[in-house]
Design an enzyme around this catalytic site. Structure first.
Site, PDB file in Angstrom:
ATOM      1  CD1 TRP A 135     -35.412 -30.819  11.990  1.00 26.74           C
ATOM      2  CD2 TRP A 135     -35.619 -30.789   9.953  1.00 26.74           C
ATOM      3  NE1 TRP A 135     -36.587 -30.962  11.618  1.00 26.74           N
ATOM      4  CE2 TRP A 135     -37.013 -30.531  10.295  1.00 26.74           C
ATOM      5  CE3 TRP A 135     -34.550 -30.812   8.352  1.00 26.74           C
ATOM      6  CZ2 TRP A 135     -37.664 -31.302   9.376  1.00 26.74           C
ATOM      7  CZ3 TRP A 135     -35.936 -30.885   7.532  1.00 26.74           C
ATOM      8  CH2 TRP A 135     -37.440 -30.783   8.369  1.00 26.74           C
ATOM      9  CE  LYS A 165     -40.522 -27.795  12.250  1.00 30.72           C
ATOM     10  NZ  LYS A 165     -39.053 -26.821  11.216  1.00 30.72           N
ATOM     11  CG  ASP A 177     -32.273 -25.507  11.695  1.00 28.53           C
ATOM     12  OD1 ASP A 177     -32.696 -24.512  12.068  1.00 28.53           O
ATOM     13  OD2 ASP A 177     -32.251 -25.843  11.638  1.00 28.53           O
TER      14      ASP A 177
HETATM   15  C1  LIG Z   1     -39.142 -27.664  10.216  1.00 29.14           C
HETATM   16  C2  LIG Z   1     -37.398 -27.800  10.746  1.00 29.14           C
HETATM   17  C3  LIG Z   1     -36.318 -27.471   9.117  1.00 29.14           C
HETATM   18  C4  LIG Z   1     -37.287 -27.916   7.879  1.00 29.14           C
HETATM   19  O1  LIG Z   1     -37.363 -26.168   7.401  1.00 29.14           O
HETATM   20  P1  LIG Z   1     -38.239 -26.220   5.728  1.00 29.14           P
HETATM   21  O2  LIG Z   1     -38.460 -24.295   6.693  1.00 29.14           O
HETATM   22  O3  LIG Z   1     -39.578 -26.888   5.693  1.00 29.14           O
HETATM   23  O4  LIG Z   1     -36.719 -26.484   5.330  1.00 29.14           O
HETATM   24  C5  LIG Z   1     -34.816 -26.903   9.266  1.00 29.14           C
HETATM   25  N1  LIG Z   1     -34.744 -27.213  10.472  1.00 29.14           N
HETATM   26  C6  LIG Z   1     -35.196 -27.363  12.064  1.00 29.14           C
HETATM   27  C7  LIG Z   1     -34.772 -27.365  13.042  1.00 29.14           C
HETATM   28  C8  LIG Z   1     -36.299 -27.647  12.147  1.00 29.14           C
HETATM   29  O5  LIG Z   1     -37.443 -28.034  13.232  1.00 29.14           O
END
Ligand SMILES: *Cc1c(COP(=O)(O)O)cnc(C)c1O
Length: 360
Positions: free
Chosen positions: A103, A196, A172
């Site tokens: 990511w 998540k 993030d």
């Molecule tokens: C799952 C995830 C993403 C991507 O998320 P989307 O909503 O599918 O774009 C980005 N960063 C992290 C840390 C993730 O776990």
């Protein structure tokens, strides 16, 4: 089939059963209005109250200071990979990124479309199995911002403490937001896809400091400017109504569990149980190096891919679902976010011991 199994999916991920039941009811008839939640105008007083409540709970649970806006956006966390540099970076300017996983790497690729990107830390050569030991990133002091991922969902590493710098920190937190206390005031911007650890797919939460809203270059299109959404309370256009609503229910559930401090304790306990099961035999090998292990996503390997496939299959027969590792690393991954019950972790650990005994 049992009504519910233990769901180790990395995201979308397991949600509290009481949240699912409430959502199922409200989708058909919201609070006896005779209108389902997902049929309702986003500008109705009922739905405005839903959004306000979700924001209020998030502010309370994360102790978000007043000089930060909370935004509920669409496009997933991946859209933030572009939106962050679009708003804060431009040709001739520099941003610093830590390459700690897939990511982070995807975010670096997007940032390079907008300006210069420096990457002082990169763990890709060892399959992203560790994080920086030295958290002094004064090398980034003069950059527009320092960007990092707090929990690396695919590889199973997590910052215990955060990098230090004088510049704006952008994080993030998609896979560990609300799993432990963080000091929001230490960050310029935090974002998280809610699927998540705080809701269903379809909404991305952005927490951004007010003064940063003024930095966006004039050439950035309306929908991609943070200020557009900040000025309109996430109602510039139709927001992801259902996802905001379920997120609100999850936040209410989290508060009833005792809040972030209480859930952090439980998360520590759950993760320790699984790591003990890994470390107590040579049969299992953790992917992440010990000091960087994640409490949310636990990654490990068995002696052979064949045994890994057998492990996943037999786990399924015991109602332990979603344990297959990400296709880029293989092996096993147990994602145990806030809503994943302790009982499921205990069942996994029991199964791990049995499987090692029978196949070791
Ligand atoms: C799952 C995830 C993403 C991507 O998320 P989307 O909503 O599918 O774009 C980005 N960063 C992290 C840390 C993730 O776990």
């Amino acid at each position: 089939m049992p009504e519910r199994v233990f769901n180790f999916s990395p995201g979308p991920a397991t949600l509290p059963p009481e949240v699912l039941r409430q959502a199922a009811k409200d989708v058909v008839n919201y609070h006896d209005t005779g209108i389902g939640l997902i049929e309702m105008s986003h500008r109705s007083k009922e739905f405005l109250a839903v959004t306000e409540e979700a924001e209020r709970l998030l502010r309370e649970l994360m102790d978000i200071p007043d000089n930060y806006k909370v935004l509920f956006l669409q496009g997933g966390a991946s859209t933030q990979f572009a939106m962050v540099p679009m708003n804060f970076l431009s040709p001739g300017k520099t941003a610093t990124y830590l390459n700690t996983g897939t990511w982070a790497k995807n975010a670096i690729k997007e940032a390079r479309l907008f300006g210069t990107v420096e990457v002082p830390f990169d763990s890709e050569p060892t399959k992203f199995d560790h994080l920086p030991d030295d958290l002094d990133f004064s090398s980034a002091d003069r950059a527009e911002y320092l960007y990092f991922v707090s929990n690396n969902t695919i590889f199973g590493t997590q910052f215990k403490e955060f990098p230090r710098t004088k510049t704006v920190k952008v994080c993030d937190m998609s896979s560990d937001i609300l799993s432990r206390p963080v000091t929001v005031a230490d960050f310029g911007l935090i974002f998280a896809g809610v699927q998540k650890n705080m809701g269903p797919a379809g909404c991305t939460v952005v927490i951004v400091r007010d003064d940063l809203l003024e930095r966006t270059p004039a050439t950035v299109p309306t929908m991609f400017r943070y200020k557009t959404h900040a000025d309109k309370g996430s109602m510039f256009n139709t927001p992801p109504c259902f996802a905001i609503y379920v997120t609100g229910l999850v936040l209410k559930w989290l508060k009833a569990q005792g809040g972030v401090e209480a859930i952090a304790q439980l998360n520590r306990k759950k993760a320790e149980l699984v790591y003990q099961a890994i470390d107590s035999t040579d049969f299992y090998r953790g992917h992440a190096q010990r000091p960087y292990r994640s409490q949310m996503n636990i990654t490990f390997n068995l002696p052979t891919p064949e045994l890994e496939a057998k492990f996943v299959k037999e786990a399924l027969a015991r109602d332990l679902n979603g344990l297959k590792g990400h296709r880029s690393v293989g092996g096993i991954r147990a994602s145990i976010y806030n809503a994943f019950p302790l009982e499921g972790v205990e069942r996994l650990v029991e199964f791990m011991a049995d499987f090692a005994r029978q196949n070791g």
